[in-house]
Design an enzyme around this catalytic site. Structure first.
Site, PDB file in Angstrom:
ATOM      1  N   ASP A 151      43.022 -17.429 -54.499  1.00 46.63           N
ATOM      2  CA  ASP A 151      42.835 -18.764 -53.921  1.00 46.63           C
ATOM      3  C   ASP A 151      44.186 -19.430 -53.732  1.00 46.63           C
ATOM      4  O   ASP A 151      45.149 -18.751 -53.368  1.00 46.63           O
ATOM      5  CB  ASP A 151      41.917 -19.580 -54.859  1.00 46.63           C
ATOM      6  CG  ASP A 151      41.045 -20.580 -54.102  1.00 46.63           C
ATOM      7  OD1 ASP A 151      41.611 -21.560 -53.595  1.00 46.63           O
ATOM      8  OD2 ASP A 151      39.831 -20.375 -54.019  1.00 46.63           O
ATOM      9  N   HIS A 184      42.507 -26.572 -54.921  1.00 44.89           N
ATOM     10  CA  HIS A 184      41.257 -25.875 -54.636  1.00 44.89           C
ATOM     11  C   HIS A 184      40.977 -24.752 -55.629  1.00 44.89           C
ATOM     12  O   HIS A 184      39.875 -24.645 -56.190  1.00 44.89           O
ATOM     13  CB  HIS A 184      41.324 -25.328 -53.204  1.00 44.89           C
ATOM     14  CG  HIS A 184      40.077 -24.692 -52.705  1.00 44.89           C
ATOM     15  ND1 HIS A 184      39.774 -23.367 -52.916  1.00 44.89           N
ATOM     16  CD2 HIS A 184      39.057 -25.193 -51.976  1.00 44.89           C
ATOM     17  CE1 HIS A 184      38.611 -23.084 -52.342  1.00 44.89           C
ATOM     18  NE2 HIS A 184      38.158 -24.172 -51.760  1.00 44.89           N
ATOM     19  N   SER A 411      32.748 -22.837 -51.193  1.00 49.44           N
ATOM     20  CA  SER A 411      33.818 -22.437 -52.103  1.00 49.44           C
ATOM     21  C   SER A 411      33.446 -22.690 -53.549  1.00 49.44           C
ATOM     22  O   SER A 411      33.879 -21.969 -54.453  1.00 49.44           O
ATOM     23  CB  SER A 411      35.102 -23.210 -51.794  1.00 49.44           C
ATOM     24  OG  SER A 411      35.817 -22.622 -50.748  1.00 49.44           O
TER      25      SER A 411
END
Length: 536
Positions: A151, A184, A411
């Protein structure tokens, strides 16, 4: 004949009628035999035979794709078959290797994420309640399992303790996976493995004893000389291949997607980066025995805190997404897709995760549909660790383009499945990656549709407790299901033994005869008494 003399005849007639019933014709013969094949054998799992045949997952009990699941050949969205000797990405080692130079884009971006959390969030997330995470953790907590998170990197956080490991950086040559400018990847890792036990907080990671291998592969805040964001299919393939070579890693998750129109997707699938990515994923599952999880992707909008594999940062703005003007894949025909998500398109080797609303169970409005979708998990109203470098608490929203945006997106559904895979691999360490993937699909809450799946949520919302407790044919000593003959035979007319039936009828007839005798005796006595009374 007088009335008194007719009584014995009435009794005799009633007795004769009763005996005729009892001694009447033989009972009709039953059919010779009835064979019920496979009842109770592997029901609900869609394995070999019996009533479950053709109703399950299209996979054999060992987790491999069942023969004949694509009788018409591959659909036009499917990638080409891998060659017998596929080319794998180069092993860049634990440090990673950027494919070009990237720099932090501060032009209107405001730099890296910072914390704005000042108050603790104590409520239990709706996602945890929906999935019954508390009960699942009574069975397994993910101990001795490492999950590779490919990620934007993962920032250290008190709720990770010493379980966060550096898996390399494919953006900066002197960087490391334990750095997350975007936030994220930290949110994803928190959903998987944050340990808040003893803090009084409601949120906890799915597998709070699992380790995290942080691999920094994409970040929309970093751009090359042409302004293109960091991260592409080549470095994604390299990151997956490296994670697959790490023995401790049992699960690989990537909440990164590359959305393309059908025509562009076919071009990318046949390109060298696409083939490297396909080979790396296949290697991870079939050679290195890793469970691979991917987010199914989002319909582009400005209100989804999510990320794609080309680094188009959290907002996934319509202007930067090639699928922005392409409609949802709402046609049930698997050959009629309008947009394709990579890597979920490599459906034979990937658990692709759609998003649902944890309060209603409905598919999220932003979740990308497709025949490659495997299962679903909550992707709305998300709570995770505060993703900022100095974060110490929890967060449920982020700032984007000057406005507050709730954490939502496929996600954040994917790490719920990755966390579940960690729980299963900890509880059942001898299961293969494909067996774990099959177990997750088989125990999901199946929607209506052929084979218990549809293109919105795949085989349905995951059920962690069921996945940790179900008896799956071919796993953990449970025999593979097969055809079992359960005979229900009755004798034919030549061999019929009517004695039990006749005994029952004689008993019934005898009772009726007794009632008739009593009735006639009482009636006769009354008549005799009236005839003996003086006439007036």
């Amino acid at each position: 004949m007088s009335r008194t003399t007719r009584v014995p005849y009435r009794i005799a007639a009633a007795a004769t009628a009763t005996l005729l019933v009892l001694l009447g014709p033989a009972w009709p013969a039953f059919a010779d035999s009835v064979a019920l094949a496979g009842i109770g054998a592997g029901t609900g799992l869609g394995t070999d035979a019996g009533l479950a045949a053709g109703t399950g997952l299209g996979m054999a009990a060992d987790g491999n794709p069942a023969a004949g699941t694509s009788p018409t050949g591959p659909a036009n969205w499917e990638p080409p078959p891998l060659p017998a000797n596929p080319q794998y990405p180069p092993d860049e080692g634990p440090g990673g290797a950027p494919d070009k130079a990237y720099a932090l884009n501060t032009n209107g971006q405001g730099g890296c994420i910072t914390s704005g959390v000042t108050q603790p969030i104590t409520r239990v997330p709706a996602a945890q309640s929906m999935l019954d995470i508390a009960d699942a953790q009574k069975i397994s907590t993910g101990r001795n399992v490492t999950v590779a998170v490919i990620d934007t990197g993962v920032n250290p956080h008190p709720f990770f303790g010493n379980r966060l490991e550096n898996g390399g950086d494919y953006i900066q040559s002197d960087g490391k996976g334990e750095f997350d400018c975007d936030g994220h990847g930290t949110i994803v890792a928190g959903i998987i493995a944050a340990d808040t036990r003893g803090t009084g907080l409601g949120f906890i990671g799915v597998a709070p004893d699992a380790n995290i291998l942080a691999i920094r592969q994409t970040d929309g805040n970093y751009v090359d000389a042409q302004g293109d964001p960091a991260g592409d299919l080549t470095t994604l393939a390299e990151a997956i291949y490296y994670a697959a070579t790490v023995p401790a890693v049992k699960v690989i998750t990537m909440s990164v997607d590359n959305c393309n129109t059908l025509a562009n997707a076919q071009t990318q699938e046949n390109s060298q980066p696409g083939q490297l990515l396909q080979a790396a994923i296949h290697y991870a599952v079939d050679v290195a025995d890793k469970v691979v999880v991917a987010a199914a992707g989002n319909i582009p909008n400005g209100n989804t805190a999510d990320q794609n594999s080309q680094g188009n940062a959290a907002s996934q703005s319509a202007s930067s997404n090639p699928c922005a003007s392409v409609p949802q894949n709402d046609d049930p025909d698997g050959n009629a897709v309008k947009q394709v998500e990579i890597p979920p398109v490599y459906a034979n080797d990937v658990l692709s995760v759609a998003s649902v609303n944890p309060n209603t169970g409905d598919p999220s409005t932003f979740t990308e549909w497709g025949p490659w979708v495997s299962v679903a998990a909550p992707g709305e109203n998300i709570i995770s660790v505060d993703p900022a470098p100095n974060g110490t608490l929890l967060a449920d929203r982020t700032q984007q383009n000057g406005s507050t945006v709730l954490l939502q997106g496929t996600s954040f559904a994917a790490p719920y499945v990755a966390g579940l895979a960690a729980l299963i691999r900890s509880k059942f360490p001898t299961l293969t990656a494909r067996q774990v993937m099959y177990r997750i699909e088989a125990t999901a809450q199946h929607p209506s549709g052929p084979g218990g799946r549809n293109n919105e949520v795949g085989y349905g919302v995951i059920d962690p407790v069921a996945a940790l407790t179900a008896l799956i044919p071919g796993q953990n000593g449970v025999p593979v299901s097969g055809t079992t003959q359960i005979k229900a035979q009755a004798p034919n007319s030549g061999n019929l033994d009517s004695l039990p039936m006749r005994i029952a009828l004689i008993g019934t007839g005898g009772a009726a005869l007794l009632l008739l005798i009593i009735y006639f005796i009482v009636r006769t006595n009354r008549h005799n008494r009236r005839s003996q009374q003086p006439q007036t």
